[in-house]
Design a protein around this motif. Structure first.
Motif, PDB file in Angstrom:
ATOM      1  N   VAL A 237      -0.833 -18.361  -1.040  1.00  0.00           N
ATOM      2  CA  VAL A 237      -0.500 -17.727  -0.017  1.00  0.00           C
ATOM      3  C   VAL A 237      -1.046 -16.368  -0.166  1.00  0.00           C
ATOM      4  O   VAL A 237      -0.712 -15.317  -1.041  1.00  0.00           O
ATOM      5  CB  VAL A 237       1.174 -17.610  -0.012  1.00  0.00           C
ATOM      6  N   ILE A 238      -1.911 -15.947   0.817  1.00  0.00           N
ATOM      7  CA  ILE A 238      -2.384 -14.471   0.747  1.00  0.00           C
ATOM      8  C   ILE A 238      -1.567 -13.455   1.648  1.00  0.00           C
ATOM      9  O   ILE A 238      -1.518 -13.817   2.993  1.00  0.00           O
ATOM     10  CB  ILE A 238      -3.842 -14.403   1.437  1.00  0.00           C
ATOM     11  N   GLY A 239      -0.922 -12.769   1.110  1.00  0.00           N
ATOM     12  CA  GLY A 239       0.006 -11.868   1.872  1.00  0.00           C
ATOM     13  C   GLY A 239      -0.770 -10.759   2.667  1.00  0.00           C
ATOM     14  O   GLY A 239      -1.858 -10.351   2.245  1.00  0.00           O
ATOM     15  N   GLU A 240      -0.057 -10.157   3.669  1.00  0.00           N
ATOM     16  CA  GLU A 240      -1.043  -9.014   4.410  1.00  0.00           C
ATOM     17  C   GLU A 240      -0.185  -7.648   4.285  1.00  0.00           C
ATOM     18  O   GLU A 240       0.974  -7.615   4.691  1.00  0.00           O
ATOM     19  CB  GLU A 240      -1.114  -9.465   5.645  1.00  0.00           C
ATOM     20  N   SER A 241      -0.762  -6.798   3.430  1.00  0.00           N
ATOM     21  CA  SER A 241      -0.132  -5.400   3.433  1.00  0.00           C
ATOM     22  C   SER A 241       1.170  -5.197   2.780  1.00  0.00           C
ATOM     23  O   SER A 241       2.334  -4.529   2.913  1.00  0.00           O
ATOM     24  CB  SER A 241       0.143  -4.885   5.003  1.00  0.00           C
ATOM     25  N   ALA A 242       1.484  -6.474   2.032  1.00  0.00           N
ATOM     26  CA  ALA A 242       2.750  -6.380   1.053  1.00  0.00           C
ATOM     27  C   ALA A 242       2.554  -5.601  -0.063  1.00  0.00           C
ATOM     28  O   ALA A 242       1.726  -5.721  -0.944  1.00  0.00           O
ATOM     29  CB  ALA A 242       3.069  -7.870   0.631  1.00  0.00           C
ATOM     30  N   ARG A 243       3.390  -4.566  -0.298  1.00  0.00           N
ATOM     31  CA  ARG A 243       3.159  -3.684  -1.400  1.00  0.00           C
ATOM     32  C   ARG A 243       4.427  -4.001  -2.439  1.00  0.00           C
ATOM     33  O   ARG A 243       5.776  -4.141  -2.004  1.00  0.00           O
ATOM     34  CB  ARG A 243       3.350  -2.209  -0.829  1.00  0.00           C
ATOM     35  N   LYS A 244       3.920  -3.828  -3.617  1.00  0.00           N
ATOM     36  CA  LYS A 244       4.911  -4.096  -4.723  1.00  0.00           C
ATOM     37  C   LYS A 244       6.294  -3.228  -4.600  1.00  0.00           C
ATOM     38  O   LYS A 244       7.401  -3.616  -5.156  1.00  0.00           O
ATOM     39  CB  LYS A 244       4.184  -3.890  -6.005  1.00  0.00           C
ATOM     40  N   ALA A 245       6.045  -2.134  -4.424  1.00  0.00           N
ATOM     41  CA  ALA A 245       7.204  -0.901  -4.308  1.00  0.00           C
ATOM     42  C   ALA A 245       8.438  -1.587  -3.507  1.00  0.00           C
ATOM     43  O   ALA A 245       9.505  -1.045  -3.803  1.00  0.00           O
ATOM     44  CB  ALA A 245       6.758   0.166  -3.673  1.00  0.00           C
ATOM     45  N   ILE A 413       9.408  -8.183   4.439  1.00  0.00           N
ATOM     46  CA  ILE A 413       9.451  -8.579   3.168  1.00  0.00           C
ATOM     47  C   ILE A 413      10.723  -9.670   2.721  1.00  0.00           C
ATOM     48  O   ILE A 413      10.433 -10.588   2.202  1.00  0.00           O
ATOM     49  CB  ILE A 413       9.755  -7.511   2.060  1.00  0.00           C
ATOM     50  N   ARG A 414      11.821  -9.379   3.530  1.00  0.00           N
ATOM     51  CA  ARG A 414      12.883 -10.428   3.775  1.00  0.00           C
ATOM     52  C   ARG A 414      12.475 -11.881   4.079  1.00  0.00           C
ATOM     53  O   ARG A 414      12.836 -12.941   3.898  1.00  0.00           O
ATOM     54  CB  ARG A 414      14.144 -10.067   4.310  1.00  0.00           C
ATOM     55  N   TYR A 415      11.525 -11.573   5.314  1.00  0.00           N
ATOM     56  CA  TYR A 415      11.021 -12.820   5.994  1.00  0.00           C
ATOM     57  C   TYR A 415      10.030 -13.601   4.992  1.00  0.00           C
ATOM     58  O   TYR A 415      10.054 -14.775   4.835  1.00  0.00           O
ATOM     59  CB  TYR A 415      10.316 -12.513   7.215  1.00  0.00           C
ATOM     60  N   PHE A 439       1.524 -16.501  -4.663  1.00  0.00           N
ATOM     61  CA  PHE A 439       1.371 -15.268  -3.723  1.00  0.00           C
ATOM     62  C   PHE A 439       0.851 -14.236  -4.202  1.00  0.00           C
ATOM     63  O   PHE A 439       1.264 -13.661  -5.293  1.00  0.00           O
ATOM     64  CB  PHE A 439       2.946 -15.070  -3.171  1.00  0.00           C
ATOM     65  N   ILE A 440      -0.207 -13.657  -3.470  1.00  0.00           N
ATOM     66  CA  ILE A 440      -0.754 -12.360  -3.860  1.00  0.00           C
ATOM     67  C   ILE A 440      -1.084 -11.441  -2.361  1.00  0.00           C
ATOM     68  O   ILE A 440      -1.611 -12.351  -1.617  1.00  0.00           O
ATOM     69  CB  ILE A 440      -1.890 -12.527  -4.594  1.00  0.00           C
ATOM     70  N   SER A 441      -0.942 -10.259  -2.522  1.00  0.00           N
ATOM     71  CA  SER A 441      -1.311  -9.424  -1.414  1.00  0.00           C
ATOM     72  C   SER A 441      -2.592  -8.992  -1.434  1.00  0.00           C
ATOM     73  O   SER A 441      -3.133  -8.967  -2.337  1.00  0.00           O
ATOM     74  CB  SER A 441      -0.343  -8.390  -1.171  1.00  0.00           C
ATOM     75  N   ASP A 442      -3.248  -9.076  -0.181  1.00  0.00           N
ATOM     76  CA  ASP A 442      -4.611  -8.471  -0.072  1.00  0.00           C
ATOM     77  C   ASP A 442      -4.631  -6.851  -0.574  1.00  0.00           C
ATOM     78  O   ASP A 442      -5.814  -6.319  -1.101  1.00  0.00           O
ATOM     79  CB  ASP A 442      -5.417  -8.573   1.304  1.00  0.00           C
ATOM     80  N   HIS A 443      -3.606  -6.348  -0.175  1.00  0.00           N
ATOM     81  CA  HIS A 443      -3.480  -4.806  -0.367  1.00  0.00           C
ATOM     82  C   HIS A 443      -1.939  -4.317  -0.172  1.00  0.00           C
ATOM     83  O   HIS A 443      -1.096  -5.004   0.287  1.00  0.00           O
ATOM     84  CB  HIS A 443      -4.484  -3.909   0.542  1.00  0.00           C
ATOM     85  N   GLY A 444      -1.957  -2.854  -0.107  1.00  0.00           N
ATOM     86  CA  GLY A 444      -0.471  -2.437  -0.224  1.00  0.00           C
ATOM     87  C   GLY A 444      -0.479  -1.939   1.133  1.00  0.00           C
ATOM     88  O   GLY A 444      -1.241  -2.058   2.116  1.00  0.00           O
ATOM     89  N   GLU A 445       0.420  -0.904   1.014  1.00  0.00           N
ATOM     90  CA  GLU A 445       0.722  -0.211   2.516  1.00  0.00           C
ATOM     91  C   GLU A 445       1.484   1.225   2.176  1.00  0.00           C
ATOM     92  O   GLU A 445       2.152   1.226   1.302  1.00  0.00           O
ATOM     93  CB  GLU A 445       1.766  -0.757   3.486  1.00  0.00           C
ATOM     94  N   SER A 446       1.102   2.451   3.130  1.00  0.00           N
ATOM     95  CA  SER A 446       1.798   3.478   2.891  1.00  0.00           C
ATOM     96  C   SER A 446       2.924   3.628   4.125  1.00  0.00           C
ATOM     97  O   SER A 446       2.601   3.223   5.074  1.00  0.00           O
ATOM     98  CB  SER A 446       0.724   4.442   3.021  1.00  0.00           C
ATOM     99  N   LEU A 447       3.949   4.132   3.662  1.00  0.00           N
ATOM    100  CA  LEU A 447       5.095   4.065   4.696  1.00  0.00           C
ATOM    101  C   LEU A 447       5.574   5.600   4.637  1.00  0.00           C
ATOM    102  O   LEU A 447       6.806   5.949   4.604  1.00  0.00           O
ATOM    103  CB  LEU A 447       6.284   3.295   4.398  1.00  0.00           C
TER     104      LEU A 447
END
Length: 528
Positions: A237-245, A413-415, A439-447
């Protein structure tokens, strides 16, 4: 209204010389579209007060003369086509500056590539009255001036005089600031990404050049072979914009992983992405090593080796996939009309039946999701997963209340937690198969950290939120043994080699150092 029309007609009845017209366009370009550029120069220069003033004044002169020269040349040589070109550039300039001011981005090659790879459904999330009003005021009105202002072109002799004089001024200014070479080289990405219209012109050319290079056939990897007949399935599963934080599994204060946190067999790894945008991030997940070349990717290589491979996606931007079963969400919606196709749950529909119906012993399913992609996080999950409220409907609204934006993102993230937990539970019941979920994300995200939002900054500028990503692995009992000794932080390239191990593919392309699993005795004897 009639009074305005009469005034506009009166204004456009005044004929301007090409020199005056070019001066106006040059000054307007500087004042309307390049204030962020000069703000960056002033804020990041190591010079004293006099040095900052000198550098800023020099850049003002440089840009005024450069834009004057190009405007004069375009209008003299292209006439009506030149007017249209200047009008288009005005609108693009205004759009670029809006996104720079609103989302704190740089208009670099990555940004342009993201624009080319963005669907209307995602791009429409950026549309707002603020955007349209900004484009109208700073794009459309200047464009009308470019289109309808009468201009006396003049003779070729003046082109030579003004062109030569402009080049001379540019050369002199450059020589007087030769000591700023280090500053410019250190901040070339930022400066180039803020300079309008040159940022998107130069970077569009770069992206087109890169795209042409990538049209070349991918470099084939050495032939591999499957070494056993054990029935095994890997779901990547390639996650999209899922950040570890924002994953509870990594210590986040909110319970964003209420289900996965109860999966005792789940392995949680620290990982960094190789890039901050989908195209490069997904490529890194699928390729055997970090390089600029286009090597044969995991699904293509596994398929050629004899694995039953299926790619399901609600996303885009992945590198070329050459397999028989490539299913976008629109196709899956036709196969599973009872499943809500508006969310990533459609990618997981019927997986058990799909795997068990396979006529091969090795199955690889890749799900390319879009669950945490902005700017409209609140539209990425069914409403029963809206645990954290209130939510911002888009990033622009979230700028005014970052907490509401984080609420919407955390709901994605809950979903994701629900989808992955359901997948693991499904695989666990398939006792005739050895199975694994990665599961691994392609990259993270700034919020909103440091007033940055979303993703796409160059790696040397990107905050950690844009490249620190989740890397989760589950395997059925007795499938593989995890290594005890691994680097503290893993790369995305671990996916390629770990999946080869799981699918028992013996190959010279395999690198044991990038495998999270121990090598089986059969593998060791063959010295893959």
């Amino acid at each position: 209204m009639m009074a305005l029309l009469r005034k506009a007609k009166k204004v456009f009845s005044i004929r301007l010389s090409l020199f005056t017209f070019s001066c106006i366009i040059s000054i307007g370009t500087l004042l309307l579209y390049n204030i962020p550029f000069f703000q960056f120069v002033i804020n990041n220069s190591n010079e004293g007060p006099f040095g900052v003033v000198w550098l800023t004044a020099s850049l003002v002169v440089f840009m005024l003369v450069l834009n004057f020269m190009m405007t004069y040349l375009v209008m003299f040589c292209m006439r009506i086509v030149g007017r249209i070109l200047l009008a288009i550039l005005s609108i693009i300039n205004a759009t670029a500056v809006y996104f720079i001011l609103t989302y704190n981005v740089f208009i670099n090659a990555t940004t342009i590539e993201n624009v080319f790879n963005t669907r209307y459904s995602e791009a429409s999330g950026f549309f707002s009255w603020g955007l349209w009003l900004f484009i109208l005021a700073f794009g459309v009105l200047p464009a009308l001036f470019c289109l309808f202002q009468p201009v006396v072109i003049g003779k070729a002799k003046k082109l030579g005089i003004y062109g030569g004089g402009s080049l001379a001024v540019i050369l002199v200014v450059g020589l007087l600031n030769i000591n700023q070479t280090l500053f410019i080289s250190q901040h070339d990405t930022e400066l180039g990404g803020l300079l309008q219209p040159w940022s998107y012109i130069a970077n569009t050319y770069r992206v087109i050049s890169f795209s042409q290079d990538e049209q070349a056939e991918e470099i084939k990897l050495p032939d591999g072979k499957i070494t056993d007949s054990e029935k095994a399935v890997v779901v990547l599963v390639i996650g999209e914009s899922a950040r570890k934080a924002n994953f509870q599994l990594y210590g986040y204060k909110r319970d964003t992983n209420p289900l996965l946190s109860k999966q005792k067999e789940l392995k949680v790894y620290q990982a960094n992405s190789c890039a901050t945008y989908t195209t490069a991030g997904s490529k890194a997940i699928l390729e055997p090593k970090d390089c600029g070349d286009l090597y044969e990717l995991l699904p293509n290589y596994a398929f050629r080796t004899g694995v039953d491979v299926s790619w399901r996606t609600s996303n885009w931007g992945e590198p070329p996939i050459h397999i028989d079963e490539y299913l976008p969400d629109t196709e899956l919606a036709k196969q599973y009309p009872d499943v809500d196709s508006g969310y990533d749950g459609i990618l997981f529909a019927g997986l058990r039946e799909r795997i068990e119906s396979s006529k091969k012993d090795k199955v690889l399913i890749i799900l390319h999701t879009s669950t945490s992609h902005g700017p409209q996080y609140a539209n990425k999950y069914p409403k029963q997963f809206e645990v954290y409220k209130p939510v911002a409907m888009n990033v622009e609204e979230g700028e005014k209340n970052v907490g509401m934006l984080v609420n919407a993102y955390d709901n994605t993230i809950r979903y994701t937690d629900y989808l992955l937990d359901s997948l693991i539970n499904t695989l666990r019941t398939m006792t005739d198969w050895k199975s694994a979920m990665i599961f691994i994300s392609d990259h993270g995200e700034s919020l909103g950290e440091n007033k940055m939002f979303m993703h796409g900054l160059p790696m040397k500028l990107a905050p950690k939120e844009q490249y620190e990503i989740p890397f989760l692995v589950w395997t059925s009992e007795g499938f593989r043994t995890y290594k005890d000794q691994l680097p503290a932080v893993l790369e995305q390239h671990y996916i390629f080699h770990s999946v080869l191990n799981l699918l028992s593919i013996q190959s010279p392309a395999y690198n044991e150092d990038y495998d999270i699993f121990q090598v089986t005795p059969l593998d060791a004897s063959h010295k893959r």
